[in-house]
Design a protein around this motif. Structure first.
Motif, PDB file in Angstrom:
ATOM      1  N   ALA A 128      52.818  51.670  58.929  1.00 35.97           N
ATOM      2  CA  ALA A 128      53.106  52.991  58.438  1.00 35.97           C
ATOM      3  C   ALA A 128      54.825  52.736  57.509  1.00 35.97           C
ATOM      4  N   ARG A 129      55.211  51.671  57.842  1.00 36.72           N
ATOM      5  CA  ARG A 129      56.640  51.688  56.697  1.00 36.72           C
ATOM      6  C   ARG A 129      56.274  51.769  55.516  1.00 36.72           C
ATOM      7  N   GLN A 130      54.901  50.022  55.050  1.00 37.40           N
ATOM      8  CA  GLN A 130      54.270  49.899  54.055  1.00 37.40           C
ATOM      9  C   GLN A 130      53.915  50.905  53.121  1.00 37.40           C
ATOM     10  N   LYS A 131      53.100  51.747  53.885  1.00 40.37           N
ATOM     11  CA  LYS A 131      51.652  52.844  53.274  1.00 40.37           C
ATOM     12  C   LYS A 131      52.909  53.873  52.648  1.00 40.37           C
ATOM     13  N   ILE A 132      53.827  54.456  53.413  1.00 41.95           N
ATOM     14  CA  ILE A 132      54.979  55.056  53.087  1.00 41.95           C
ATOM     15  C   ILE A 132      55.586  55.080  52.099  1.00 41.95           C
ATOM     16  N   PHE A 133      56.054  53.529  51.940  1.00 42.23           N
ATOM     17  CA  PHE A 133      56.608  52.464  50.551  1.00 42.23           C
ATOM     18  C   PHE A 133      55.956  52.802  49.843  1.00 42.23           C
ATOM     19  N   GLU A 134      54.750  52.426  49.728  1.00 40.89           N
ATOM     20  CA  GLU A 134      54.106  52.246  48.730  1.00 40.89           C
ATOM     21  C   GLU A 134      53.538  53.608  47.887  1.00 40.89           C
ATOM     22  N   TYR A 135      53.304  54.964  49.084  1.00 43.54           N
ATOM     23  CA  TYR A 135      52.945  56.029  48.401  1.00 43.54           C
ATOM     24  C   TYR A 135      54.080  56.780  47.491  1.00 43.54           C
ATOM     25  N   ILE A 136      55.898  57.177  48.056  1.00 42.86           N
ATOM     26  CA  ILE A 136      56.564  56.669  47.431  1.00 42.86           C
ATOM     27  C   ILE A 136      56.062  56.352  46.166  1.00 42.86           C
ATOM     28  N   THR A 137      56.850  54.877  46.295  1.00 41.07           N
ATOM     29  CA  THR A 137      56.761  54.519  44.924  1.00 41.07           C
ATOM     30  C   THR A 137      55.895  54.312  43.544  1.00 41.07           C
ATOM     31  N   CYS A 138      54.796  54.676  44.415  1.00 45.45           N
ATOM     32  CA  CYS A 138      53.208  54.352  43.165  1.00 45.45           C
ATOM     33  C   CYS A 138      52.969  56.241  43.160  1.00 45.45           C
ATOM     34  N   PHE A 139      53.043  57.490  43.750  1.00 39.46           N
ATOM     35  CA  PHE A 139      52.341  58.495  43.537  1.00 39.46           C
ATOM     36  C   PHE A 139      53.218  59.567  43.873  1.00 39.46           C
ATOM     37  N   TYR A 140      54.637  59.774  44.565  1.00 40.00           N
ATOM     38  CA  TYR A 140      55.069  60.708  44.440  1.00 40.00           C
ATOM     39  C   TYR A 140      56.606  59.876  43.390  1.00 40.00           C
ATOM     40  N   ASN A 141      56.764  58.603  43.388  1.00 35.32           N
ATOM     41  CA  ASN A 141      57.451  58.711  41.880  1.00 35.32           C
ATOM     42  C   ASN A 141      57.155  58.541  40.709  1.00 35.32           C
ATOM     43  N   GLY A 142      56.187  57.967  40.916  1.00 36.46           N
ATOM     44  CA  GLY A 142      54.884  57.729  39.827  1.00 36.46           C
ATOM     45  C   GLY A 142      54.562  59.036  38.826  1.00 36.46           C
ATOM     46  N   LYS A 143      54.060  59.549  39.497  1.00 31.05           N
ATOM     47  CA  LYS A 143      52.313  60.763  38.362  1.00 31.05           C
ATOM     48  C   LYS A 143      53.661  62.105  39.419  1.00 31.05           C
ATOM     49  N   ARG A 144      54.301  62.345  40.135  1.00 31.97           N
ATOM     50  CA  ARG A 144      54.759  64.387  40.588  1.00 31.97           C
ATOM     51  C   ARG A 144      55.847  64.770  39.778  1.00 31.97           C
TER      52      ARG A 144
END
Length: 55
Positions: free
Chosen positions: A18-34
């Motif tokens: 869960a920690r890994q998936k949330i980290f990936e979501y934040i760094t890749c999608f949230y901070n990168g595209k949103r």
């Protein structure tokens, strides 16, 4: 948004996963595209790059 894009789409088995998936979501999608209105409708990554080069 996090639940729709991550939690409901993936079966997470461990807390570490869960920690890994949330980290990936934040760094890749949230901070990168949103984009965010509070920083001039830029993504956090782009805003940070502009700020770093302006300093």
């Amino acid at each position: 948004m996090l639940k729709e894009k991550l939690v409901y789409l993936h079966k997470i088995k461990t807390r570490q996963e869960a920690r890994q998936k949330i980290f990936e979501y934040i760094t890749c999608f949230y901070n990168g595209k949103r984009i965010h209105s509070s920083i001039g409708y830029l993504s956090p990554n782009i805003y940070e790059r502009i700020f770093m080069f302006a300093a």
